[in-house]
Design an enzyme around this catalytic site. Structure first.
Site, PDB file in Angstrom:
ATOM      1  N   ASP A 197       0.840  -1.201   0.000  1.00  0.00           N
ATOM      2  CA  ASP A 197       0.000   0.000   0.000  1.00  0.00           C
ATOM      3  C   ASP A 197       0.875   1.251   0.000  1.00  0.00           C
ATOM      4  OD1 ASP A 197      -2.067   1.812   0.218  1.00  0.00           O
ATOM      5  OD2 ASP A 197      -2.395   1.450   2.354  1.00  0.00           O
ATOM      6  N   GLU A 219      -2.042  10.781  -0.677  1.00  0.00           N
ATOM      7  CA  GLU A 219      -3.302  10.045  -0.726  1.00  0.00           C
ATOM      8  C   GLU A 219      -3.716   9.611   0.662  1.00  0.00           C
ATOM      9  OE1 GLU A 219      -5.745   6.252  -1.074  1.00  0.00           O
ATOM     10  OE2 GLU A 219      -3.884   6.696  -0.036  1.00  0.00           O
TER      11      GLU A 219
END
Length: 525
Positions: free
Chosen positions: A294, A326
């Site tokens: 991730d 993000e």
């Protein structure tokens, strides 16, 4: 004149294809290379080498690649260098954001009515953008509902200033998740004189809602709250709601409301600039770890696809994005989309998002562009259904199972679908737990998270499924090369010119699929 990279890709035509691309409005014979063979130039070992580079960067920079840190800057530099070497025009798009990190680990322990230590990341975790401080004080429950409400909106604890009538300044406010954002709850508590805030998960879900008993991993909206704020499980919150409870809560954090970071954007030199096929992945990790799944995984897959496409004289323009911040609320992609003119938005005929494509206990999730499962979030903008079907065809011909996953709005496709741009992509699962039915379909272990190292220090190169990485890297390449040459794109006609992107323009919300992509700032609690 064909470049060396172009000649190398054309040589791949003679290779045996591992995956047969579905027929998608191919150009006339001889007009362009065959996307089925071009996609084979993207090799899993090359993608894995990018992941190894991200791992080494994190190891050299305190174990993280979070936005606003040297680890992120080094990651962005690595990506930009590889893209320039492949012949792209590279832009570093700067933007300002509120930075946050824990300088030392947060601690919480009960001191009355009896002593008990709570474990960080098991029983509690600091909220992103929490203030710093150390306080020992009574815990005061504020409009807490036990048992938890089963109404559509759930708890309203702390959502109104009136909830704090009679609150004793200096106490620690105990609030229940629900209805309004964590930011609103924390600001109201601070205004009432609280010296600390504990927000616990809501409890057993109401009808049609996700289970809300586990550990909250949320964020505030910025750096306006200067007292400690942590999230806990429902069980811990219920325990702390008992009369006579006192705790010691200590946070040591750093926040900078005007730190700068950047997106990395690469534009091909070929193709119609009014017909853009855009692919993206977020490049940043959370502060707690290196973020190799991730989202090193999605970034690596997109990067290698871009490298192999660098010399191609395509029909349509390819654009690649590596988003910053993000993990702090889709800040990089929001900044990018907000800065587009109406004509520039219309020129982006589709956006493909790749966030966590190699989870160790994976499923193969395809974003549900047409809402065919009729649960959770609505369909994406018009054309999203066509993207979903392309990916489905890829997995069928690769003889791999797949499932739908909702557009929850919690990854970087969110700003694009809100702007009416058709979107799609892949997701292999985060902290959600694999069901028995999914284990039977995809393999792996039922009752275990798709990624047990989600947002943890153990999200290293050892946390990658090589199979998922290989299969999904092939899917990324297949989609990229298909849309690079197709005369028909999901967001427009066969003619050049700026056609308005279709769709409702609504931002998706809600749950479903594989659970939410991420917990981010600004999302209602």
């Amino acid at each position: 004149m064909r470049t060396r990279a172009h000649r190398g890709l054309l040589a791949a035509v003679t290779a045996v294809s591992a995956v047969v691309l579905p027929v998608v409005s191919a150009a006339p014979a001889g007009a362009a290379p065959d996307p089925r063979t071009l996609s084979q130039a993207v090799k899993a070992p090359a993608v894995k080498r990018h992941l190894q580079a991200f791992q080494e960067i994190a190891a050299a920079h305190g174990g993280t690649r979070a936005a606003g840190t040297p680890g992120y800057d080094a990651s962005a530099g690595y990506v930009a260098d590889r893209l320039r070497e492949a012949g792209y025009r590279v832009t570093l798009q700067e933007f300002e954001f509120p930075f946050f990190r824990e300088i030392t680990e947060t601690t919480m322990r009960r001191v009355a009515p009896s002593a008990k230590a709570y474990t960080r990341m098991t029983h509690f975790r600091v909220m992103t953008y929490s203030g710093s401080g150390s306080v020992t004080a009574a815990v005061r429950a504020v409009d807490v509902k036990l048992p938890p409400p089963a109404t559509a909106n759930g708890s309203t604890s702390g959502c109104e200033a009136a909830d704090f009538a009679g609150f004793t300044p200096g106490d620690i406010a105990l609030l229940q998740r629900g209805t309004c954002t964590f930011q609103v709850k924390a600001e109201n508590a601070q205004a009432a004189g609280a010296r600390g805030v504990i927000i616990f998960n809501e409890g057993q879900a109401g009808e049609g809602r996700a289970d809300r008993r586990g550990l909250i991993g949320g964020a505030l909206d910025g750096t306006t709250v200067n007292i400690p704020v942590v999230g806990t499980t429902f069980a811990v919150g219920k325990e702390l709601s008992a009369p006579g409870t006192a705790v010691t809560l200590t946070t040591h954090t750093e926040g900078d409301p005007k730190r700068r970071t950047h997106n990395v954007l690469a534009e091909s030199r070929w193709g119609d600039p009014d017909r853009v096929a855009m692919l993206g992945a977020h490049l940043d990790s959370v502060p707690e770890g290196p973020g190799i799944n991730d989202n090193g995984s999605g970034s690596a897959g997109v990067l290698e696809t871009a490298i192999q496409a660098g010399g191609l004289q395509t029909r349509n323009r390819l654009r690649f994005a590596f988003w910053g911040a993000e993990e702090l609320g889709l800040l990089g992609s929001k900044h990018y989309v907000a800065g587009l003119s109406a004509a520039e938005k219309a020129g982006i005929r589709l956006y493909l998002n790749f966030d966590m494509i190699a989870s160790p206990n994976h499923v193969f999730g395809i974003y549900d562009g047409d809402d065919s499962d009729r649960t959770g979030s609505p369909a994406g903008p018009a054309g999203s259904d066509k993207i979903e079907k392309l990916f489905e065809s890829y997995f069928r011909t690769a003889r791999q199972p797949y499932t739908g996953t909702d557009f929850t709005g919690r990854s970087d496709y969110g700003p694009f679908i809100a702007a009416g741009i058709p979107a799609g992509g892949l997701f292999t699962g985060a902290e959600g737990v694999k069901t028995a039915a999914e284990a039977a379909k995809f393999g792996g272990r039922a009752g275990v998270a798709y990624d047990k190292c989600y947002h943890e220090a153990c999200d290293t190169i050892a946390n990658i499924s090589d199979k998922a990485l290989r299969v999904n890297s092939g899917a990324i390449a297949t989609a990229a090369f298909t849309y690079a040459y197709s005369p028909v794109l999901p967001g427009g006609s066969t003619r050049s010119g700026r056609a308005a992107a279709g769709g409702s323009g609504r931002a998706a919300s809600g749950g479903g699929g594989l659970g939410h992509d991420h917990d981010h700032a600004g999302v209602p609690s």
